[in-house]
Scaffold this motif. Structure first.
Motif, short mmCIF file in Angstrom:
data_model
loop_
_atom_site.label_atom_id
_atom_site.label_comp_id
_atom_site.label_asym_id
_atom_site.label_seq_id
_atom_site.Cartn_x
_atom_site.Cartn_y
_atom_site.Cartn_z
N UNK A 26 -11.45 -16.95 -0.17
CA UNK A 26 -11.48 -15.88 0.82
C UNK A 26 -10.18 -15.86 1.64
N UNK A 27 -9.71 -17.04 2.01
CA UNK A 27 -8.45 -17.12 2.76
C UNK A 27 -7.28 -16.60 1.95
N UNK A 28 -7.23 -16.97 0.68
CA UNK A 28 -6.13 -16.53 -0.18
C UNK A 28 -6.16 -15.02 -0.39
N UNK A 29 -7.36 -14.47 -0.57
CA UNK A 29 -7.47 -13.03 -0.77
C UNK A 29 -7.12 -12.25 0.50
N UNK A 30 -7.45 -12.82 1.64
CA UNK A 30 -7.11 -12.18 2.91
C UNK A 30 -5.59 -12.08 3.06
N UNK A 31 -4.90 -13.17 2.72
CA UNK A 31 -3.44 -13.18 2.80
C UNK A 31 -2.86 -12.16 1.83
N UNK A 32 -3.41 -12.13 0.62
CA UNK A 32 -2.90 -11.19 -0.40
C UNK A 32 -3.14 -9.74 0.02
N UNK A 33 -4.29 -9.47 0.59
CA UNK A 33 -4.59 -8.10 1.04
C UNK A 33 -3.67 -7.68 2.17
N UNK A 34 -3.42 -8.61 3.09
CA UNK A 34 -2.52 -8.30 4.21
C UNK A 34 -1.11 -8.01 3.70
N UNK A 35 -0.64 -8.81 2.72
CA UNK A 35 0.70 -8.61 2.16
C UNK A 35 0.80 -7.25 1.48
N UNK A 36 -0.27 -6.85 0.78
CA UNK A 36 -0.26 -5.55 0.12
C UNK A 36 -0.21 -4.41 1.16
N UNK A 37 -0.96 -4.59 2.23
CA UNK A 37 -0.95 -3.58 3.30
C UNK A 37 0.44 -3.47 3.93
N UNK A 38 1.08 -4.63 4.12
CA UNK A 38 2.42 -4.62 4.73
C UNK A 38 3.45 -3.94 3.82
N UNK A 39 3.25 -4.01 2.50
CA UNK A 39 4.20 -3.42 1.56
C UNK A 39 3.96 -1.93 1.34
N UNK A 40 2.85 -1.45 1.84
CA UNK A 40 2.47 -0.08 1.54
C UNK A 40 3.56 0.93 1.96
N UNK A 41 4.21 0.70 3.10
CA UNK A 41 5.22 1.65 3.60
C UNK A 41 6.42 1.75 2.68
N UNK A 42 6.65 0.72 1.88
CA UNK A 42 7.82 0.72 1.00
C UNK A 42 7.48 1.13 -0.43
N UNK A 43 6.22 1.52 -0.65
CA UNK A 43 5.78 1.85 -2.01
C UNK A 43 5.42 3.33 -2.12
N UNK A 44 5.56 3.85 -3.32
CA UNK A 44 5.09 5.22 -3.56
C UNK A 44 3.56 5.20 -3.55
N UNK A 45 2.93 6.34 -3.27
CA UNK A 45 1.46 6.38 -3.28
C UNK A 45 0.87 5.92 -4.62
N UNK A 46 1.52 6.30 -5.70
CA UNK A 46 1.02 5.91 -7.02
C UNK A 46 1.09 4.39 -7.21
N UNK A 47 2.23 3.81 -6.82
CA UNK A 47 2.43 2.37 -6.96
C UNK A 47 1.43 1.60 -6.10
#
Length: 197
Positions: free
Chosen positions: A70-91
């Motif tokens: 659960x801890x590892x997935x939380x970190x991974x989800x947060x990292x994905x959210x943080x990268x969202x601004x630098x990604x295309x909607x499709x990516x």
């Protein structure tokens, strides 16, 4: 009045049974019927105690593993959210879908482990009863009994006909904790079988 009389009869019978049990701790009452508490037979035996410790250890191990995941997935989800601004909607959608698929797969794997722990209790009980059956039969025959009833389903019975304690002692002596007792043929292929470890 009838209810009071019935209660008095029950109390009188109980008192009589109590005295009979006290008088016959050395010499059991000859009876064609004996009683047995199956739950207590298993849980208070060395086998049942070993099984309970094993199940508790596996449950604790799984709970710790789940918290780590659960801890590892939380970190991974947060990292994905943080990268969202630098990604295309499709990516981002592709990455989010991949993350969701990963979470689903992990959940299914962990749920399967939990079910396996649940099956372990029943498998241990089946192995125990199969191994203990000859001992139970021997004690029943030595009492001259022809039937065994589950004491939990009986409203009132003399303690002197209960063979649970005798069986626990005999089974502990003859089977121990059950580590070296082979599983019955029907359980050999059961994924919850407890042969080994």
């Amino acid at each position: 009045m009838r209810g009071v009389l019935a209660a008095l009869v029950v109390l009188a019978l109980a008192a009589g049974f109590g005295r009979a049990a006290a008088q016959e701790t050395v010499s059991p009452v000859p009876s064609p019927i004996v009683t047995l508490d199956q739950e207590r037979l298993f849980s208070e035996s060395l086998w049942g105690k070993r099984a309970a410790e094993r199940i508790e250890a596996r449950s604790t191990e799984l709970a710790l593993e789940n918290r780590q995941i659960e801890g590892e997935l939380t970190v991974e989800e947060r990292a994905l959210t943080d990268r969202r601004a630098t990604m295309t909607p499709e990516a981002f959608r592709a990455a989010a879908d991949a993350f969701d698929a990963k979470v689903t797969e992990i959940r299914q794997t962990q749920d399967a482990k939990l079910r396996a722990i649940g099956r372990l209790q029943e498998t241990e009980r089946q192995r125990f009863l199969a191994a203990a059956f000859p001992v139970i039969g021997d004690v029943v025959r030595s009492r001259g009994a022809v039937a065994v009833l589950d004491s939990r389903a009986i409203f009132l019975a003399a303690e002197a006909i209960d063979i649970t304690d005798i069986l626990i002692e005999r089974i502990d002596t003859e089977l121990g904790a059950g580590d070296d007792v082979a599983a019955p043929d029907a359980l050999q292929s059961d994924p919850g079988s407890t042969n080994g470890d």
